[in-house]
Design a protein around this motif. Sequence first.
Motif, PDB file in Angstrom:
ATOM      1  N   ASN A 223      49.165  39.049  31.091  1.00 34.18           N
ATOM      2  CA  ASN A 223      48.279  38.449  32.093  1.00 34.18           C
ATOM      3  C   ASN A 223      47.547  39.509  32.919  1.00 34.18           C
ATOM      4  N   GLN A 224      47.218  40.624  32.318  1.00 33.44           N
ATOM      5  CA  GLN A 224      46.372  41.599  33.007  1.00 33.44           C
ATOM      6  C   GLN A 224      44.948  41.494  32.477  1.00 33.44           C
ATOM      7  N   LEU A 226      41.394  40.155  32.293  1.00 33.30           N
ATOM      8  CA  LEU A 226      40.404  39.403  33.068  1.00 33.30           C
ATOM      9  C   LEU A 226      39.504  38.609  32.136  1.00 33.30           C
ATOM     10  N   PRO A 275      35.443  37.055  37.695  1.00 35.27           N
ATOM     11  CA  PRO A 275      36.413  37.309  36.625  1.00 35.27           C
ATOM     12  C   PRO A 275      37.820  37.138  37.185  1.00 35.27           C
ATOM     13  N   VAL A 276      38.656  36.482  36.393  1.00 35.14           N
ATOM     14  CA  VAL A 276      39.980  36.152  36.907  1.00 35.14           C
ATOM     15  C   VAL A 276      40.968  36.365  35.762  1.00 35.14           C
ATOM     16  N   TYR A 277      42.223  36.695  36.088  1.00 37.51           N
ATOM     17  CA  TYR A 277      43.222  36.914  35.048  1.00 37.51           C
ATOM     18  C   TYR A 277      43.420  35.596  34.285  1.00 37.51           C
ATOM     19  N   ASP A 280      45.906  33.015  35.233  1.00 39.17           N
ATOM     20  CA  ASP A 280      45.721  32.514  36.596  1.00 39.17           C
ATOM     21  C   ASP A 280      44.722  31.366  36.593  1.00 39.17           C
TER      22      ASP A 280
END
Lengths: 380, 476
Positions: A223-224, A226, A275-277, A280
């Motif tokens: 989950n790193q 993006l 931009p989001v993981y 998430d």
Amino acid sequence: MQRLLSEEIVNPQQRKRSTLGNVCVVGGCGFLGHHIVRVLLEQFPDTRIFVLDLRTESNRNSSPQVSYHAQDITDTAKISELFQQFKLDVVIHTASPVPTLPKKLLYKVNVEGTKALLQAAQETGVKAFVYTSSASVICDPETGLINADERYPMVLGDAQSEYYTSTKGYAEIAVTEANRKTPGFFTCALRPAGIFGEGDRQNVSALVKAYRERSINFQVGDNQNLFDFTYVGNLAHAHILAATALMATHEMMPTVPLDTEKVDGEAFFITNDEPVYFWDYARASWRECGPVPPPHKVWVLPKGLAYVIATILETILGLFGKQPNLTRQRVNYLAMTRYYNITKAKTRLGYRPIVPLQEGIKRGVAHALAEEEKAAGKKG
Amino acid sequence: MPKARDVVYYLFHVQELRNIIQWKVWHNPVHERDESKETPSLKRCFHYLDMTSRSFSAVIKELNPELLVPVCLFYLILRGLDTIEDDMTIPLAEKEPLLRKFDQILEKDGWTFTGNGPNEKDRDLLVEFNVVVEEFKKVKPAYKDIIRDITKKMGDGMADYANNAEHNVNGVNTVKDYELYCHYVAGLVGEGLTRLFVEGKLANPALLERPELMESMGQFLQQVNIIRDIREDLDDGRRFWPKEIWSKHVDKFEDLFKPENEEKALNCSAEMVLTALRRADECLFYLAGLRDQSVFNFCAIPQAMAIATLELCFRNKTMFQRNIKITKGQACRLMLDSTQNLQVLCGVFKDYARRIHKQNNPRDPNFLEISIACGKIEQFIESIFPSQTPTERVVPADQQAMTPEQKAKAKKEAEEAKWDIIYMGLAVLLVLGTISGFMIFVAWMAGARFDIAFSSLTNKISATLPSPSAAGHNEL
């Protein structure tokens, strides 16, 4: 933050006008298309809108400004005839088949259909042609995309694992090459990433389904990575900005815009610019459905291990002619970094996402849950 | 002597111990102050700098000689102002004019102040403030103007707060008030320092045209301090967390400290962290405008400490019970990394942003916003130091974006290229074959016995292999 599109946007310069002329929205009964019709009417209420779609029963707008025409876009002669009749200024081409259809059909609709529309538009004096491409045209199956922009080369043909994406790319090339081919005909393409919102059949509904199936306790990868997403209302707004810009280019003829301001003949990435993981985003959607587990209760499956499991599952289920939920392709996708730099759209189109990611997710999931309830009601 | 607890801690955190040793052994200051040329009053000023500042004195003393004294005095002047403002034993009627006229006091030869309460920790500085005034006289006029201007603005701001009874009783109300407070106590310092750097030609003048960048530098540091000091401030009867934020999570400010509200308090602190975190990219942007290594170090060290502290505070319930601090080993690592260049510092920011993201909880109302803020930091770093460029991803010519017609042409070309390679390979084989043949011929002419060599070779091979019949039998 709960403001509607119409209240917030539209810079004053656009406001002076109340119409974009005669606009044809191809695919205007689709997920994105009907949002374009809605936002177009909000921003330019006097625009006359013609919707072309294969079927015109769903997602209809009740405004008298809009008329609906059921038409297969691969029928060149018929399209030309309709365009002639509509006396169009703008064509917004957003029709696209489901990616899982047979290759032949994908090619026919996306490539040949787009070429037919281009030809008809050129013949009938259309001024602006906006095409909905896809951000995936620069994606390849192995490497991620880190803050990628329009300088990245397209990945099509054999290098492209998704045939659908290849056809989108071929169509985009046809569109941008047609720019200025006949005098006064201007084109551009938008490349959205991860469209979601009210009425989508892929993104939000898949997440709601995952929530129902309790897949929310798993995570593939660290989950790193993006990822970019685009709320459909923002994308609709971007289409209207693009059409407006092309019309402005038409008006300033014969003056040619500066290279740094040019919109015609160009492609633009469009995202929510947040931009989001990856996981998430999924969790933010899931928590709109109900309770979500805290981070320490989530099973994290390292990418390598997930890949091995997927291989085994695929082999075993493959013997029975079935496909598992976890495939190698999926594992790759879930753990891949893919986000874009949308400076070009910001500077040249004046694009800004109007609805933030959080608000978009709220709206999208609420809509999907309401649909779910309706369907359950019908059954019961 | 190190405390026993520390010894045990570093026994189990060898990496951190290594950081401390590395910093002590390898750090070379860019500049060192030359004590031999200092007047007695300047020496006293540096004495007070050491006394009043834990974190800043070391970085100030390594500054470029051009700005060493002005920045040192700037610090002491603001510290003096702060010591008056902080002291609740001074009546308001006396305090207010002092604060508002502090810029004029700087010009009064021999000015000292003995009105502080006996417990005020930096009261000695004001008792001997004449040394600061004495040295201030010698500073270049351009620097003096900047320092005087900021002193005036800050004095007025502090006086306004001292007068504001509402603020004194209920603390900070809105986020806007909170940021205004931070502006007075830290944003202004950022402005003053930036003007000093630019005046001394140690920073890009463009920094003055983007005032929001220097504002963020100050805001980031101050907000992090306010977040971390929540417990200490509560015990001292002060509250700086804005009501607009905490009231979303609890009804009364004191409720944040009750064990039954742990989850709410964590969510509240996460929102405070988020507010600060949104400034991080602008801080990095600001640092890109600095031209001098000593100035870079001076600005970067506190910023690195701040992001690490932010990570320490994020979803950490201990901060509501007692004061928390990053460890010395961590601090040394941060100092090592923030005294090199912007790229290394960006790595620190990215690392801590990811650590924050990792602890982010989807049950927190600001979960997605925090994730986006962390992503924004990563994206900003990529925009200044891209780890991927379009050219790295150039796709081979035969796979590039092509229509099927182009592809057919490319395929034909590829076919031709393939035959070229085959011809080339054949030519190479031919040459090698000719040369080998010639060599064998020469060897044979010279009397080489290939027949013996061949039969001994076949014997050896058959000896190492099991007999074919036995193997065949086993198989049946």
